[in-house]
Design a protein around this motif. Structure first.
Motif, PDB file in Angstrom:
ATOM      1  N   SER B  81       0.847  -1.201   0.000  1.00  0.00           N
ATOM      2  CA  SER B  81       0.000   0.000   0.000  1.00  0.00           C
ATOM      3  C   SER B  81       0.880   1.247   0.000  1.00  0.00           C
ATOM      4  O   SER B  81       1.958   1.259   0.596  1.00  0.00           O
ATOM      5  N   THR B 102      -4.887  -1.096  -8.206  1.00  0.00           N
ATOM      6  CA  THR B 102      -4.997  -0.633  -6.817  1.00  0.00           C
ATOM      7  C   THR B 102      -6.424  -0.251  -6.492  1.00  0.00           C
ATOM      8  O   THR B 102      -7.221   0.100  -7.356  1.00  0.00           O
ATOM      9  N   ARG B 141      -4.693   6.871  -0.269  1.00  0.00           N
ATOM     10  CA  ARG B 141      -4.065   5.551  -0.067  1.00  0.00           C
ATOM     11  C   ARG B 141      -4.409   4.638  -1.253  1.00  0.00           C
ATOM     12  O   ARG B 141      -5.563   4.532  -1.644  1.00  0.00           O
ATOM     13  N   VAL B 143      -4.033   0.691  -2.378  1.00  0.00           N
ATOM     14  CA  VAL B 143      -3.729  -0.654  -1.883  1.00  0.00           C
ATOM     15  C   VAL B 143      -3.763  -1.624  -3.062  1.00  0.00           C
ATOM     16  O   VAL B 143      -4.775  -1.711  -3.770  1.00  0.00           O
TER      17      VAL B 143
END
Lengths: 326, 163
Positions: B81, B102, B141, B143
């Protein structure tokens, strides 16, 4: 803006807008960014930070000059008539501006004659030319403005003789960033506030505003008088007494006062006498209709008389109306 | 800052969460790049856009932040991440966050919690609730949906406007 330029300029406008307003993030601000990556390898979690990026905000050179005076009525031969403009630093760094005025502008009827000096700071913030105002001297007191700050400038001209009523003369004030001007995006390396680069913004680093003088060779005056008649044959201002008001309006000069209108409020503690309004001896109805006058009822009662385009040749215009003291 | 042509080696192993392991001296190398878009018009009047390092930036400019990462080990890296804060004085450009493979979420509370845009709510001063605006996002963010294979690369990118 180099340090030596800052030392020379003597007039720093301290009224700066709060950070983050129209001018944007201040020049010289360092903006840092560090990211991080987290992952698992072989069952263990690891967090790795990235390199840190720092961007230093450069100075954007922008200025806006706006006219603060509506067209100014003048007469042939007037001297030292001023127009007000506002010079605002719309960039994001402290900046000095050089000022220049010109009155030789095509498309108007006459060229105002720049007075000497022709540019002033409105030092006492009165909006007009007064003895306390400081003259601008190029290179000596160029205004130094913080981002979003502004200064009010007066440009001063004499009006030539022998002009015709209605003639228009224009005068223009131009402000330029002293760091540089040019096509938007032009870079002045290292010459911005605090030594950052300065980049010309969308204004080109220069702006101007043009104001107008309009020759209006007419002036209007009015003289108001009152006579009191009490119920007992005397002239005591007692309840029940009647006051007759007379307003004499006259124009002088060679021009005309367009759409002249007289409003006179009914004084407190009195009541308008219906149908008492007269113009030059002719009765005017209280209603708003095709004749020249009316009585306006309501919270702020008043009489109103329309005099049309009033010239000196029309002579005295005499308005009469009556009220009784409550 | 200068951007070297090769990959920058991760300088610091900061094992913030979980036990640090001496056996993993940084499998993932990370590079954070800030760029501006420059529109170039050639002699024929054809416009093309190229990315240049963000050095001289003025209010109103859009900066493109790209985090590039590569797994230099011979084992896959799991649960990769990338966290990047939206820098001070900058406003995130809605919809600009991208990253191959992602799942992207955003924070409006300086990184304590992350959620999809539709789940980010703010209360106005008079108490009414509304969707958070892009310029209120504080962190982003990315991930990865599957492990990063040995030798594989990825990137996480977003745009922000300098206020």
């Amino acid at each position: 803006m180099t340090r030596s330029q800052l030392a020379l300029a003597s007039c720093l406008a301290l009224v700066a807008g709060p950070l983050g307003l129209a001018a944007g993030t201040p020049a010289g601000t360092a903006i840092q960014n560090t990211a991080q990556v987290t992952y698992t390898v072989g069952g263990s979690q690891v967090t790795t930070p990235s390199n840190s990026n720092t961007i230093t905000v450069a100075e954007r050179l922008d200025v806006n000059v706006t006219l603060q005076s509506p067209p100014v009525s003048v007469q042939s031969g007037d001297t030292r008539r001023e127009l007000a403009v506002r010079v605002t630093n719309t960039g994001n760094g402290n900046e000095s501006f050089s000022l220049a005025m010109t009155s030789a502008i095509a498309g108007d009827n006459f060229d105002p004659i720049p007075s000497s000096p022709a540019i002033y700071f409105d030092t006492d913030a009165s909006g007009d030319l007064s003895p306390a105002d400081t003259a601008y001297v190029a290179g000596s007191n160029d205004p130094l403005l913080a981002p979003d700050a502004f200064v009010t400038i007066l440009i001063v001209n004499d009006i030539p003789a022998g002009l015709a009523n209605g003639n228009i003369g224009r005068s223009r004030l131009t402000a330029q960033s002293k760091t540089g001007t040019g096509a938007p995006g032009t870079v002045f390396t290292g010459q911005g506030s605090g030594g950052v680069d300065a980049i010309v913004g969308s204004s080109g680093g220069t702006s101007n505003a043009t104001g107008e003088y309009v020759v209006s060779d007419v002036s209007v005056s009015n003289v108001k008088s009152a006579t009191v008649q009490d119920p007992f044959g005397g002239s005591e201002p007692v309840p029940g007494a009647r006051i007759t008001y007379q307003i004499v309006v006259s124009a002088s000069g060679t021009g005309s006062a367009a759409n002249a209108q007289v409003d006179d409020a009914i004084p407190a503690n009195t009541t308008y006498v219906p149908a008492s309004l007269r113009l030059n001896g002719v009765a005017l109805s209280d209603a708003t209709d095709v004749d020249a006058g009316e009585f306006i009822a309501g919270a702020a009662p008043a009489i109103r008389v329309h005099l049309g385009n009033l010239t000196g040749a029309a002579g005295n215009q005499t308005i009469v109306f009556q009220v009784t003291i409550n | 800052m200068t951007i070297s042509k090769g990959w920058l080696v991760a300088l610091v192993l900061a094992a913030v969460a979980g036990p640090a392991s001496a056996a993993d001296p940084g499998c993932i190398v990370v590079q954070n790049i800030a760029e501006l878009e420059q529109t170039v018009t050639d002699a024929k009047g054809v416009k093309s856009v190229k990315l240049v390092p963000a050095v001289k930036v003025v209010p109103g400019d859009t900066v493109i932040y790209t985090v590039k990462f590569r797994n230099r080990c011979d084992k896959p890296a799991d649960n990769v991440s990338v966290d990047n804060p939206v820098p001070e004085h900058m406003a995130y450009v809605a919809g600009s966050a991208v990253g191959p493979n992602t799942e992207i979420t955003f924070s409006i509370d300086s990184g304590y919690t992350f959620a999809k845009p539709e789940a980010l709510r703010k209360k106005d001063s008079d108490g009414t609730e509304r969707a958070a605006r892009a310029n209120e996002y504080t962190n982003i963010r990315w991930v990865m949906r599957h492990p990063l294979a040995a030798g594989a690369e990825g990137y996480a990118r977003f745009r922000a406007v300098l206020e």
